[in-house]
Design a protein around this motif. Structure first.
Motif, PDB file in Angstrom:
ATOM      1  N   GLY A  88       3.481   0.945  22.201  1.00 27.58           N
ATOM      2  CA  GLY A  88       3.710   2.235  21.566  1.00 27.58           C
ATOM      3  C   GLY A  88       2.728   2.455  20.423  1.00 27.58           C
ATOM      4  O   GLY A  88       1.711   1.761  20.316  1.00 27.58           O
ATOM      5  N   TYR A  89       3.061   3.394  19.562  1.00 26.42           N
ATOM      6  CA  TYR A  89       2.175   3.718  18.454  1.00 26.42           C
ATOM      7  C   TYR A  89       2.990   4.358  17.339  1.00 26.42           C
ATOM      8  O   TYR A  89       4.171   4.696  17.521  1.00 26.42           O
ATOM      9  N   SER A  90       2.362   4.502  16.188  1.00 27.16           N
ATOM     10  CA  SER A  90       3.045   5.155  15.063  1.00 27.16           C
ATOM     11  C   SER A  90       2.082   6.101  14.366  1.00 27.16           C
ATOM     12  O   SER A  90       0.863   5.960  14.472  1.00 27.16           O
ATOM     13  N   LEU A  91       2.664   7.040  13.650  1.00 28.08           N
ATOM     14  CA  LEU A  91       1.893   7.988  12.862  1.00 28.08           C
ATOM     15  C   LEU A  91       2.483   7.996  11.458  1.00 28.08           C
ATOM     16  O   LEU A  91       3.666   8.291  11.280  1.00 28.08           O
ATOM     17  N   ASN A  92       1.672   7.612  10.469  1.00 29.39           N
ATOM     18  CA  ASN A  92       2.088   7.632   9.068  1.00 29.39           C
ATOM     19  C   ASN A  92       1.567   8.909   8.425  1.00 29.39           C
ATOM     20  O   ASN A  92       0.397   9.242   8.577  1.00 29.39           O
ATOM     21  N   THR A  93       2.445   9.611   7.709  1.00 28.29           N
ATOM     22  CA  THR A  93       2.058  10.850   7.036  1.00 28.29           C
ATOM     23  C   THR A  93       2.678  10.889   5.643  1.00 28.29           C
ATOM     24  O   THR A  93       3.478  10.021   5.287  1.00 28.29           O
ATOM     25  N   ASN A  94       2.318  11.908   4.896  1.00 27.24           N
ATOM     26  CA  ASN A  94       2.905  12.183   3.590  1.00 27.24           C
ATOM     27  C   ASN A  94       2.758  10.997   2.631  1.00 27.24           C
ATOM     28  O   ASN A  94       3.711  10.630   1.933  1.00 27.24           O
ATOM     29  N   TYR A  95       1.574  10.412   2.604  1.00 30.00           N
ATOM     30  CA  TYR A  95       1.321   9.284   1.707  1.00 30.00           C
ATOM     31  C   TYR A  95       1.410   9.723   0.252  1.00 30.00           C
ATOM     32  O   TYR A  95       0.863  10.747  -0.136  1.00 30.00           O
ATOM     33  N   LYS A  96       2.088   8.909  -0.547  1.00 29.90           N
ATOM     34  CA  LYS A  96       2.100   9.044  -2.005  1.00 29.90           C
ATOM     35  C   LYS A  96       1.792   7.656  -2.538  1.00 29.90           C
ATOM     36  O   LYS A  96       2.527   6.703  -2.252  1.00 29.90           O
ATOM     37  N   ILE A  97       0.689   7.545  -3.272  1.00 29.09           N
ATOM     38  CA  ILE A  97       0.186   6.237  -3.678  1.00 29.09           C
ATOM     39  C   ILE A  97       0.027   6.174  -5.189  1.00 29.09           C
ATOM     40  O   ILE A  97      -0.535   7.078  -5.791  1.00 29.09           O
ATOM     41  N   SER A  98       0.511   5.079  -5.765  1.00 26.49           N
ATOM     42  CA  SER A  98       0.302   4.805  -7.182  1.00 26.49           C
ATOM     43  C   SER A  98      -0.390   3.453  -7.293  1.00 26.49           C
ATOM     44  O   SER A  98       0.134   2.441  -6.817  1.00 26.49           O
ATOM     45  N   ILE A  99      -1.576   3.460  -7.885  1.00 28.82           N
ATOM     46  CA  ILE A  99      -2.353   2.229  -8.062  1.00 28.82           C
ATOM     47  C   ILE A  99      -2.450   1.956  -9.557  1.00 28.82           C
ATOM     48  O   ILE A  99      -2.813   2.830 -10.331  1.00 28.82           O
ATOM     49  N   ASN A 100      -2.107   0.734  -9.934  1.00 28.74           N
ATOM     50  CA  ASN A 100      -2.193   0.323 -11.326  1.00 28.74           C
ATOM     51  C   ASN A 100      -2.853  -1.055 -11.364  1.00 28.74           C
ATOM     52  O   ASN A 100      -2.174  -2.076 -11.207  1.00 28.74           O
ATOM     53  N   GLY A 101      -4.172  -1.070 -11.506  1.00 30.07           N
ATOM     54  CA  GLY A 101      -4.902  -2.337 -11.507  1.00 30.07           C
ATOM     55  C   GLY A 101      -4.851  -2.992 -10.140  1.00 30.07           C
ATOM     56  O   GLY A 101      -5.277  -2.416  -9.146  1.00 30.07           O
ATOM     57  N   ASN A 102      -4.268  -4.190 -10.093  1.00 29.88           N
ATOM     58  CA  ASN A 102      -4.182  -4.943  -8.839  1.00 29.88           C
ATOM     59  C   ASN A 102      -2.830  -4.806  -8.153  1.00 29.88           C
ATOM     60  O   ASN A 102      -2.491  -5.603  -7.283  1.00 29.88           O
ATOM     61  N   THR A 103      -2.052  -3.808  -8.547  1.00 31.23           N
ATOM     62  CA  THR A 103      -0.774  -3.560  -7.888  1.00 31.23           C
ATOM     63  C   THR A 103      -0.718  -2.092  -7.465  1.00 31.23           C
ATOM     64  O   THR A 103      -1.365  -1.235  -8.049  1.00 31.23           O
ATOM     65  N   ALA A 104       0.064  -1.852  -6.437  1.00 36.24           N
ATOM     66  CA  ALA A 104       0.225  -0.476  -5.953  1.00 36.24           C
ATOM     67  C   ALA A 104       1.569  -0.354  -5.259  1.00 36.24           C
ATOM     68  O   ALA A 104       2.127  -1.340  -4.762  1.00 36.24           O
ATOM     69  N   TRP A 105       2.076   0.860  -5.258  1.00 39.38           N
ATOM     70  CA  TRP A 105       3.221   1.164  -4.410  1.00 39.38           C
ATOM     71  C   TRP A 105       2.892   2.432  -3.645  1.00 39.38           C
ATOM     72  O   TRP A 105       2.152   3.277  -4.115  1.00 39.38           O
ATOM     73  N   VAL A 106       3.425   2.485  -2.442  1.00 39.34           N
ATOM     74  CA  VAL A 106       3.127   3.594  -1.540  1.00 39.34           C
ATOM     75  C   VAL A 106       4.427   4.043  -0.892  1.00 39.34           C
ATOM     76  O   VAL A 106       5.239   3.218  -0.480  1.00 39.34           O
ATOM     77  N   SER A 107       4.597   5.340  -0.791  1.00 45.18           N
ATOM     78  CA  SER A 107       5.669   5.855   0.060  1.00 45.18           C
ATOM     79  C   SER A 107       5.006   6.700   1.150  1.00 45.18           C
ATOM     80  O   SER A 107       3.958   7.299   0.929  1.00 45.18           O
ATOM     81  N   HIS A 108       5.602   6.667   2.316  1.00 47.02           N
ATOM     82  CA  HIS A 108       5.091   7.485   3.415  1.00 47.02           C
ATOM     83  C   HIS A 108       6.191   7.698   4.438  1.00 47.02           C
ATOM     84  O   HIS A 108       7.219   7.023   4.421  1.00 47.02           O
TER      85      HIS A 108
END
Length: 148
Positions: A88-108
């Motif tokens: 199968g396959y997937s489609l990721n959309t609506n990315y929201k990314i916060s990058i702070n130095g060497n750490t990050a959080w993402v919602s999608h």
């Protein structure tokens, strides 16, 4: 003249800093797409390359029926291909990314389609760290839902 030079330098530094953040965001998106694709392909070796398990790593999944699954983080790096996706396959959309130095959080949002055509929808939150210059997943929370 000094004022114009100072203004130009400030603008140049701002643009350079912004473009670097865009590049990091793109690297993170590519990692998340690789992680999704390797899971569905049952490619446990390449899938484990997306992860770096920390003592505080956690993976939580809430299903559409309200069940919560606390997945052992080591399952992401010691995965039996038989327990992984079956195509199968997937489609990721609506990315929201916060990058702070060497750490990050993402919602999608993710829309997954199995090899038999069944669709699954989820909201996902991913925690990442830059380890030896590469972004790696260290935790995630997946919330499966039924669209209305």
């Amino acid at each position: 003249m000094k004022w114009k030079l100072s203004f130009f330098l400030i603008i140049s530094i701002s643009i350079l800093g912004y473009s670097q953040k865009i590049d990091e965001s793109e690297l993170i998106k590519k990692l998340l797409e690789k992680e999704s694709a390797t899971w569905r392909a049952a490619d446990s070796k390449r899938h484990s390359e997306c992860w770096y398990i920390q003592p505080y790593s956690r993976i939580l999944v809430s299903t559409a029926d309200g069940t919560t699954i606390d997945v052992p983080p080591t399952a992401m790096i010691n995965t039996n291909p038989n327990s992984m996706g079956k195509g199968g396959y997937s489609l990721n959309t609506n990315y929201k990314i916060s990058i702070n130095g060497n750490t990050a959080w993402v919602s999608h949002d993710e829309e997954s389609t199995s090899s038999d055509g069944k669709k699954t929808f989820s909201y996902e939150i991913r925690m990442l760290e830059k380890i030896k210059g590469e972004w790696k997943l260290v935790g995630q929370s997946i919330h499966i839902y039924n669209p209305k």
